[in-house]
Write an enzyme that holds these catalytic residues in place. Structure first.
Site, PDB file in Angstrom:
ATOM      1  N   LYS A 293       0.849  -1.185   0.000  1.00 55.18           N
ATOM      2  CA  LYS A 293       0.000   0.000   0.000  1.00 55.18           C
ATOM      3  C   LYS A 293       0.892   1.245   0.000  1.00 55.18           C
ATOM      4  CE  LYS A 293      -4.440   1.075   2.152  1.00 55.18           C
ATOM      5  NZ  LYS A 293      -5.366   0.615   3.201  1.00 55.18           N
ATOM      6  N   GLU A 379     -19.061  -6.618   9.952  1.00 51.41           N
ATOM      7  CA  GLU A 379     -19.993  -5.957  10.868  1.00 51.41           C
ATOM      8  C   GLU A 379     -21.058  -6.909  11.414  1.00 51.41           C
ATOM      9  OE1 GLU A 379     -18.104  -2.944   8.254  1.00 51.41           O
ATOM     10  OE2 GLU A 379     -19.178  -4.825   7.853  1.00 51.41           O
ATOM     11  N   ARG A 407     -25.166  -3.209   7.192  1.00 51.19           N
ATOM     12  CA  ARG A 407     -24.712  -4.580   6.976  1.00 51.19           C
ATOM     13  C   ARG A 407     -24.952  -5.462   8.194  1.00 51.19           C
ATOM     14  NH1 ARG A 407     -20.399  -4.231   2.881  1.00 51.19           N
ATOM     15  NH2 ARG A 407     -19.292  -5.908   3.916  1.00 51.19           N
TER      16      ARG A 407
END
Length: 676
Positions: A293, A379, A407
């Site tokens: 990243k 979640e 969610r």
């Protein structure tokens, strides 16, 4: 002319030499740093997928082949390669979206930026192609940034793998991170894979002749009696053992999906070879790419917190923010208060879904690492787990972005509320969030939470009420509690002139009663959370026109406090101001409670339309939908004057009969100061 300037579509990549492709990768990174540092956006993830995106567009034929991005913040390079270079407008109103957007290009498919759903899309798209005879089309998914920690992704993999002829290529962008370092058993498995696998091994294993030969030998041995079948089992076991020594990909192939990799995700030639192998196989394949990243940009790779996952406006050379602000954020207020509460109460635990720092649990985690759990992008699991932790004697505090509550709604309803579990859910970025657009606005929570039995919902208006309501929430041990607040600076405290017996704060009373002594006041403004500033502005504007107003903050908007209903009966019209959708929002709930109590005062719900709101700053989005003090004051004044539905109750004149006609209602509604 630079190489990037010569690329206006994926087809322009085909004729580039290896040297030109190398320069193109460098130019893309320079372009991203220059432009994203000026506008803000997701910088680190896109610097990490330059070669992967180039490889996908060189090997596959978009849009004939469908390219799907999971957590679409990884799509900036894709936008550049498909002709969108207007990054000076990135995430600004009317400009380039920060995620894939079908309005921008035929190359964009999935606009939602919620993680872990791309593989279900790929399953559906590829099934559609197969069932309609489009056998020459591939479906490619670029998934990463922790999205494979979400259970939905594995549900999709299980289904994709069941059809060996499905032309699906799943490119796993394994950078070891979601927002922060990726957690969980699957992440540990990826970390153990060896990066030294020879490409030749994958080339053989993804050749259809390899599978056909294995199939022929298998059939011969299994049908040649007990000895042959025993010999087959021995060879098969040896094959699996050798594969797991050379490439420990068992978790993938145990699901029935071919595995290619790991491959260096920044070696374009290796990426292309792996993708070509996967494409030529003609069935479902996972290509495992190791990336970094923020690759190629020192300030990003040196940032241990998030490697510049998302940045504001920064200096492109140093990576330091160029925006200086001493304003305290809502997240910072929560961060400090939950840490204090955790110091005082050993039963309080924090739960995050791969966003420790963005939701403000890092301070608690530093002091009590054993009492903060990061479940990854999961979640549903987080909320159901919280119900179990409550049963085990703890008080979990689940901190999420408001948009991601969607969610885990079933778990909040059926696992937490049904079992009357003492769980607190803290919703950051509630309401209109701004530049991240439709899938990040936290505008659905107020309507969703209305239907959860027994739930207590608080909407703080400032720092003191947030700290107060958070402590009240964690004191509830027999029902779910929810605290919601917006993105950005918390602003100055908004004091109350009075607190009523049930905890409702009266913020101001402007003007006097209308009509005879003891008559009703004109307007009751019910402010939900951070909308208090707007409501107070509206009250001032109404007073300037001779209209009296009372502004109240319920603090706990669910259950609806009794004093709000009592105050509604004492006013000519009620206006509820909220930054959630009007349909099924707090205004709708208050109206129901009023009717149940026999209070027929007119009520106007002021909130967001049931629409997907395009990106822009928070103020721009609110202005676009008419949620401004000027507009609310104009509409309310019109209701008081009887020129706009809903009409305010008539002014008391010694008798309270309601006129039989709308014309009569309009005439009777005029305050004395406006009558001719």
């Amino acid at each position: 002319m630079s190489v990037l300037e010569r690329v206006s579509g994926p087809e322009d990549l085909a004729g580039l030499s290896r040297a030109e492709l190398g320069r193109l990768a460098e130019e893309i990174r320079e372009f991203l740093v220059t432009h994203v540092s000026a506008t803000g956006g997701h910088l680190g993830p896109n610097l990490g997928v330059v070669e992967l995106t180039l490889g996908v567009h060189r090997v596959f034929d978009s849009p004939k082949d469908s390219v799907v991005f999971d957590t679409g913040h990884q799509s900036y390079v894709h936008k550049l390669l498909t002709g969108r270079k207007n990054f000076e407008t990135l995430r600004q109103e009317g400009g380039l979206a920060g995620y894939p957007d079908r309005r921008e290009s035929e190359h964009d498919i999935v606009e939602s930026s919620h993680a872990s759903s791309s593989l279900s899309w790929a399953d559906g798209i590829s099934r559609g192609y197969a069932m309609t005879g489009q056998h020459d089309r591939h479906t490619v998914v670029l998934v990463g940034d922790g999205a494979l920690t979400g259970g939905m992704a594995w549900e999709a993999v299980n289904n994709i793998a069941s059809d060996r002829d499905r032309k699906v290529v799943i490119v796993v962008n394994d950078n070891g991170r979601s927002y922060a370092p990726t957690v969980g058993g699957f992440a540990n498995h990826l970390a153990e894979l060896q990066a030294s696998v020879q490409q030749g091994v994958d080339a053989v294993r993804t050749d259809r002749r390899y599978e056909q030969t294995l199939g022929t030998v298998k059939d011969l041995l299994k049908h040649s009696g007990p000895v042959g079948e025993m010999f087959y089992r021995g060879l098969h076991g040896m094959k699996q053992g050798i594969k797991d020594v050379v490439v420990p990909q068992g978790i993938f192939e145990d699901l029935g999906m071919k595995y290619v990799g790991p491959v260096d995700g920044h070696d374009l030639e290796a990426v292309e070879q792996a993708l070509n192998n996967a494409k030529n196989y003609g069935g479902p394949v996972i290509v495992h790419a190791i990336t970094e990243k923020g690759h190629g940009y020192g300030p990003a790779t040196a940032n241990v917190d998030d490697q510049f996952h998302a940045v504001g406006v920064i200096d492109p050379v140093t990576g330091r923010s160029t925006v200086t602000s001493s304003e305290r954020s809502w997240t910072a207020v929560f961060r400090d208060e939950i840490a204090r509460i955790a110091d005082e109460r050993k039963d309080v635990v924090g739960i995050t879904g791969a966003m420790l720092i963005p939701v403000g649990l890092q301070k608690m985690q530093a002091a009590h690492p054993e009492r903060v759990v990061d479940v990854g992008i999961a979640e549903q699991h987080a909320i159901a787990m919280a119900a179990g932790m409550a049963y085990g004697g703890l008080h979990p505090v689940v901190a999420l972005y408001a948009t991601f509550l969607n969610r885990g709604f079933d778990q909040l309803l059926m696992d937490v509320a049904l079992h009357r579990a003492g769980v607190t859910v803290v919703l950051d970025r509630a309401g209109v969030t701004g530049p991240d657009g439709p899938s990040h606005h936290g505008m659905w929570d107020l309507a969703l939470l209305q239907i959860v039995p027994g739930l207590h919902l608080a909407a703080p208006r400032d720092e003191p009420t947030l700290t107060e309501e958070l402590r009240e929430a964690v004191a509830v041990d027999d029902a779910p509690t929810v605290i919601r607040y917006p993105k950005g600076a918390v602003g100055a405290p908004v004091p109350a002139v009075e607190r009523l017996a049930d905890g409702v704060d009266v913020l101001v009373r402007r003007g006097g009663e209308s009509g005879t002594e003891g008559a009703r006041r004109d307007v009751l403004l019910v402010s939900v959370g951070a909308m208090s500033g707007l409501a107070l502005d509206v009250a001032d504007r109404l007073e300037a026109h001779g209209v009296s107003a009372t502004v109240v903050d319920p603090r706990w908007v669910l259950p609806v406090p009794a004093s709000v209903i009592e105050l509604a009966a004492q006013h000519r019209i009620v206006v509820v101001v909220e930054d959630g959708v009007r349909a099924g929002g707090i205004g709708s709930r208050i109206r129901q409670e009023m009717r149940a109590a026999g209070v027929d005062t007119a009520l106007n719900e002021v909130g967001l339309p049931t629409e997907f709101l395009l990106h822009g700053s928070r103020s721009q989005v609110l202005a676009r939908v008419g949620l401004t003090a000027q507009r609310v004051a104009q509409d309310t004044l019109a209701s008081v004057l009887g020129t706009r539905v809903p009409y305010a109750r008539p002014v008391a004149t010694g008798q309270e009969d309601v006129p039989d006609t709308a014309e009569g209602a309009r005439g009777a509604s005029l305050p004395r100061s406006h009558r001719g």
